[in-house]
Design a protein around this motif. Structure first.
Motif, short mmCIF file in Angstrom:
data_model
loop_
_atom_site.label_atom_id
_atom_site.label_comp_id
_atom_site.label_asym_id
_atom_site.label_seq_id
_atom_site.Cartn_x
_atom_site.Cartn_y
_atom_site.Cartn_z
N ASN A 96 0.82 -1.21 0.00
CA ASN A 96 0.00 0.00 0.00
C ASN A 96 0.86 1.26 0.00
O ASN A 96 2.06 1.22 0.29
CB ASN A 96 -0.94 0.00 1.21
N ASP A 123 -4.29 6.11 -3.18
CA ASP A 123 -5.39 5.14 -3.29
C ASP A 123 -4.92 3.87 -3.99
O ASP A 123 -4.45 3.93 -5.13
CB ASP A 123 -6.57 5.76 -4.06
N SER A 137 -10.48 -3.49 -0.85
CA SER A 137 -9.91 -2.19 -0.52
C SER A 137 -10.89 -1.42 0.35
O SER A 137 -12.11 -1.60 0.25
CB SER A 137 -9.57 -1.40 -1.79
N SER A 138 -10.35 -0.55 1.20
CA SER A 138 -11.18 0.22 2.13
C SER A 138 -10.48 1.53 2.48
O SER A 138 -9.25 1.59 2.52
CB SER A 138 -11.45 -0.58 3.41
N ASN A 139 -11.29 2.56 2.74
CA ASN A 139 -10.75 3.84 3.19
C ASN A 139 -10.95 4.04 4.69
O ASN A 139 -10.96 5.16 5.18
CB ASN A 139 -11.37 5.00 2.41
N GLY A 149 -5.78 7.25 2.08
CA GLY A 149 -6.70 6.97 0.99
C GLY A 149 -7.29 5.57 1.13
O GLY A 149 -7.54 5.09 2.24
N PHE A 150 -7.48 4.90 0.00
CA PHE A 150 -7.91 3.50 0.02
C PHE A 150 -6.70 2.60 0.12
O PHE A 150 -5.70 2.80 -0.57
CB PHE A 150 -8.70 3.16 -1.25
N ASP A 151 -6.78 1.60 0.97
CA ASP A 151 -5.74 0.59 1.12
C ASP A 151 -6.29 -0.78 0.78
O ASP A 151 -7.50 -1.02 0.85
CB ASP A 151 -5.21 0.55 2.56
#
Length: 333
Positions: free
Chosen positions: A39, A43, A313-315, A322-324
């Motif tokens: 990550n 994003d 993926s999630s923020n 960001g999103f990981d």
């Protein structure tokens, strides 16, 4: 000397001397773990698992590369999942397999998708008649279309890098395939034949999941390339909310939705194939979902693991920014 001799005996005679590993089968965790090895502070979303042993060649979309435009491009990273059978511990790290020459063609295929537009939703599989195929969605003038790499030539000799299934007014994204005997990415090769194409479109103002039969006389690429009108069905699990980012593995369909009754934002759901269609979706619950957005789940079996691997993926807070990308274990439904 005694312990050294015992080790030699175990290596030679194995389980017959009671040297069986204490934790034979691995277990992916029940709660999501951040894939910090790959990550970034930007994003990182929309992954795909081409195949899995203990090494996962993960194709995903990221906007880390272009500091000015922040457009999304596809990239590939390798993660090693290692299960310690003596201690029952799971470790993971970034792998150097990416630099193995046998993966050069796959890595180059991913690199060729890069453009100044957004590329999202990769999906790779191996078809006996066409070899390795990578599908993805590219945005042009605010509308996403499904593209293919390597580019193919249609029946009239034209290069056909993209496909329109429903028309030109809405986005078409996240292709995935289902078949009674089809299993995406089993080891290094897909098994069986895709019988249905699933994808999402917002042609009616919000994202719904559609499916279309692939004739037995056509390969996947022939089906996509043909100009014939395709008979589409909207899945019964759709609602007036967004049903988005589907992925099929075996008989399980996983997807993201912002339908009412979730934990907030987009949640992850699963549905199973039945004789009459797809079952009523089930929310993966609060251990996996959060009050933030969970996007694009992908699923795979793993050798010597008792449950399945799901990456999404999630923020949610606590990530790199960001999103990981996260991984978690789910049951073998």
């Amino acid at each position: 000397m005694k312990s050294y001799s015992a080790l030699i005996l175990c290596l030679v005679f194995g389980f017959s001397l009671g040297c069986a590993p204490k934790f034979k089968n691995g277990q992916f965790p029940e709660e999501p773990v951040n894939l910090r090895e790959i990550n970034s502070p930007y994003d990182d979303i929309n992954s795909d698992i081409p195949f899995i042993t203990h090494q996962v060649p993960l194709v995903f979309s990221t906007n880390r590369s272009n500091a000015q435009t922040r457009d999304f491009n596809l990239t590939v990273a390798f993660i090693d999942f290692n299960w310690d059978k003596s201690e029952g511990l799971l470790t993971f790290n970034s792998s150097n397999t990416l630099f193995d020459p046998k993966f050069d063609s796959f890595r180059d295929m991913v690199r060729r998708t890069e453009s100044s537009s957004n590329e999202k939703g990769p999906y790779s599989f191996i078809e006996s008649s066409s070899g390795q195929i990578l599908l993805y969605s590219r945005e042009e003038n605010g509308v996403y279309s499904i593209h293919v790499e390597p580019e193919k030539v249609d029946f009239k000799g034209r290069i056909a890098p993209k496909f329109r299934i429903m028309g030109n007014s809405g986005s078409e994204m996240y292709p995935s395939f289902y078949g009674k005997e089809f299993l995406k990415g089993a080891e290094t090769n897909s098994k069986g034949r895709p019988e249905l194409l699933l994808f999402t479109s917002d042609q009616e103002g919000h994202f719904d999941i559609y499916e279309a039969d692939i004739p037995s006389s056509q390969s996947v690429l022939q089906f996509l390339l043909t100009m014939e009108t395709k008979t589409l069905r909207k899945l019964s699990l759709n609602t007036t909310a967004n049903e988005h980012m589907p992925f099929v593995y075996g008989d399980i369909l996983v997807f993201s939705s912002d339908r009412p009754g979730g934990y907030g934002g987009y949640d992850l759901y699963y549905s199973q194939k039945t004789g009459s269609g797809w079952s009523e979706p089930v929310n993966f619950g609060p251990k996996i979902n959060s009050e933030f957005d969970e996007y694009r789940p992908v699923v795979s079996d793993a050798i010597d693991f008792s449950n399945r691997l799901m990456i999404f993926s999630s923020n949610r807070p606590g990530g790199m920014g960001g999103f990981d990308l996260y991984f978690v274990g789910i049951p073998k439904f």
